[in-house]
Scaffold this active site. Structure first.
Site, PDB file in Angstrom:
ATOM      1  N   CYS A  55     -94.954  79.665  65.565  1.00  0.00           N
ATOM      2  CA  CYS A  55     -95.142  79.377  64.153  1.00  0.00           C
ATOM      3  C   CYS A  55     -96.101  78.215  64.023  1.00  0.00           C
ATOM      4  CB  CYS A  55     -93.814  78.985  63.504  1.00  0.00           C
ATOM      5  SG  CYS A  55     -92.579  80.304  63.519  1.00  0.00           S
ATOM      6  N   GLY A  69     -99.006  82.460  62.994  1.00  0.00           N
ATOM      7  CA  GLY A  69     -97.976  83.234  62.315  1.00  0.00           C
ATOM      8  C   GLY A  69     -98.560  83.978  61.137  1.00  0.00           C
ATOM      9  N   ASN A 102     -91.355  74.845  64.280  1.00  0.00           N
ATOM     10  CA  ASN A 102     -92.046  75.672  65.277  1.00  0.00           C
ATOM     11  C   ASN A 102     -91.334  75.476  66.602  1.00  0.00           C
ATOM     12  OD1 ASN A 102     -95.133  75.211  67.133  1.00  0.00           O
ATOM     13  ND2 ASN A 102     -93.878  77.031  66.973  1.00  0.00           N
ATOM     14  N   GLY A 103     -90.912  76.576  67.192  1.00  0.00           N
ATOM     15  CA  GLY A 103     -90.218  76.478  68.478  1.00  0.00           C
ATOM     16  C   GLY A 103     -89.053  77.430  68.504  1.00  0.00           C
ATOM     17  N   TYR A 158    -103.630  80.839  75.661  1.00  0.00           N
ATOM     18  CA  TYR A 158    -103.747  81.872  74.620  1.00  0.00           C
ATOM     19  C   TYR A 158    -103.496  81.390  73.202  1.00  0.00           C
ATOM     20  CZ  TYR A 158    -102.540  85.783  71.627  1.00  0.00           C
ATOM     21  OH  TYR A 158    -102.488  86.656  70.582  1.00  0.00           O
TER      22      TYR A 158
END
Ligand code: AMP
Length: 485
Positions: A18, A44, A120-121, A260
């Site tokens: 995210c 996201g 995020n995570g 990436y």
């Protein structure tokens, strides 16, 4: 964040990447958050949300789809976001998907006032904590593990919101970079291992938190620094306050962010992502050279590594595959059959460039092997004489439990096959991955064990730096929320 999953990669997959953004004290806080989230769109694409605080009340706009669709022209969402304080969130996965209640930021009215959180995570003990909370009578509105943090914060016996949040975070395990907003404060915090990124910036005196520096660039904000692992930065009218409330841990930033996930124009922890990818490509060329006519990236993610490979190998870099940018990432297609079709929708061979050539194809990773198999066949059909596949990451042998969406370990090609079997599966004349030590060398470290490993590389090694409390049966993850969804 995590939610109940209907993900096409694996019904049990719960992991999502995210993007988060936060801004304290700017007249255009809402509009700047829209732009910040737009720059973080790659993190996201499923949904986007922003919560602002304005004169005694919080305003929330949470929508499915891309930021531009949700907050762009023709939508009143951005106009509604009044106030000088805001946080925002981009949600990755199709998971839990369509449940509007899972769209972040999550907001709750606590005893001491409102609290909005964007995360995020992925928490690795969310299920365990949630079961305890539910047993104690907590009523969850969503299937997201971020809500667990909100419940723990609400129940903390501490007096002040910052102390309550610290109390909550001391109970969670996992990877998180989160931003939180109260009526008086903006808070940015990273887990003690610093697995996911979070940077700080400044615009006209306003403090900004963002997952990546590209979100600062888009609004012309100045980069200040990265939030440190285990650091909680609290911003209020008195200034910026830094706290280190957690037991220190080894710093283990996610190496896959460099390979990436992050945008190549971002600089994370002092390292430009594009440059890191080029370095990895160069080391890959040293480790696995090929006699070939052209080096071709699998666009877009393979481009910087392919450039690094081509420069090092002194082979011309060509765009032999053209990507159509108007389709989403292949693996957010809704079903297996459409995902296969998706690869063809997305990539087209540049036949004039490929005919009769010995080709080196470079991509950042092989996960299930779907993309590489299709691409190799496509390049052969276009007349290539030889196709050599080079991968700018080591074989992906383990699932990520810290926030990158990966299928279950059993579905990872490198978990089931050795390199020769994978070569046959994807149909290439040769296949090579960068070595683990080569990856560390490209990142400026002599080898993985020269010093303590400084990255989280669990997806390549199975060396998970944070406890996997919710997981049973080794590396197989539970469908964490199935019983409560
Ligand atoms: P696969 O086709 O399953 O082997 O997936 C490999 C392709 O997916 C590569 O081209 C990668 O660029 C891309 N990829 C790898 N990991 C992720 C991820 N977590 N999210 C989105 N795309 C990914």
């Amino acid at each position: 964040m995590t939610g109940h999953s209907d993900h096409i990669w694996d019904q049990d997959t719960l992991h999502e990447e995210c993007g988060v953004f936060g801004i304290f004290d700017h007249a255009d806080a809402g509009a700047l958050s829209v732009l910040g989230l737009h720059a973080l769109q790659h993190r996201g694409q499923e949904a986007a949300g922003i919560v602002t605080y304005d004169e005694g009340h919080f305003i929330a706009e949470r929508h499915q789809g891309l930021v531009g669709d949700a907050f762009g022209r023709g939508s009143n969402a951005a106009k509604n976001l009044k106030g000088r304080f805001a946080i925002g969130h981009n949600r990755y996965s199709t998971a839990g998907g369509s449940r509007a209640s899972n769209i972040q930021p999550i907001f709750a009215d606590l005893a001491g006032g409102g609290l909005a959180i964007a995360h995020n995570g992925n928490l690795t003990n969310a299920h365990t904590l949630r079961q305890e909370l539910v047993a104690q009578g907590a009523i969850f509105q969503s299937t997201s593990d971020t809500e667990t943090i909100v419940h723990l914060t609400a129940r903390s016996p501490k007096q002040r919101i910052v102390e309550k949040l610290i109390d909550a975070l001391c109970q969670v395990e996992g990877a998180y970079s989160l931003v939180a907003l109260t009526s008086k404060k903006l808070i940015g915090v990273r887990d003690p291992n610093g697995v996911r990124p979070l940077v700080m910036g400044n615009l006209d005196g306003a403090t900004i938190f963002a997952s990546e520096t590209c979100a600062l660039d888009i609004i012309g904000a100045e980069y200040m620094r990265d939030v440190k692992p285990g650091e909680m930065v609290v911003v209020d009218k008195d200034g910026i306050h830094s706290h280190f409330p957690f037991k220190p841990q080894q710093h283990r930033f996610c190496v896959f962010e460099y390979i990436y996930f992050a945008r190549p124009d971002s600089t994370l922890e002092g390292r430009n992502v594009y440059q890191a990818r080029k370095n990895i490509g160069a080391v890959l060329a040293q480790e696995a050279p090929v006699i070939a006519d052209i080096v071709i990236p699998v666009p877009d993610s393979g481009v910087p590594a392919a450039l690094g490979f081509a420069n090092e190998a002194r082979i011309s870099f060509e765009l032999g595959i053209i990507r159509n940018h108007y389709v989403g990432r292949t693996f957010i297609e809704p079903s297996d059959s459409i995902r296969h079709l998706g690869v063809r929708l997305k990539h087209n061979p540049n036949r004039a460039m490929l005919k009769g050539k010995k080709v080196v194809l470079v991509d950042d990773s092989i996960v299930r092997g779907t993309t590489s198999k299709k691409i190799v066949a496509m390049v052969r059909d276009a007349g290539a004489a030889e196709v050599h596949f080079r991968v700018s990451s080591p074989p992906t042998t383990h699932s990520c439990f810290y926030g990158v969406d990966t299928p279950n370990t059993d579905d990872l090609l490198a978990h089931k096959m050795d390199v020769e079997q994978m070569r046959r599966f994807i149909g290439a004349d040769s296949l090579a991955f960068i070595s683990m030590n080569g990856l560390y060398r490209a990142m400026g470290q002599a080898d993985r064990n020269a010093a303590a490993p400084k990255f989280c590389d669990a997806c390549f090694t199975g060396d998970y730096p944070i406890a996997l409390t919710d997981i049973s049966g080794g590396t197989r993850q539970l469908s964490l929320l199935a019983d409560v969804a």
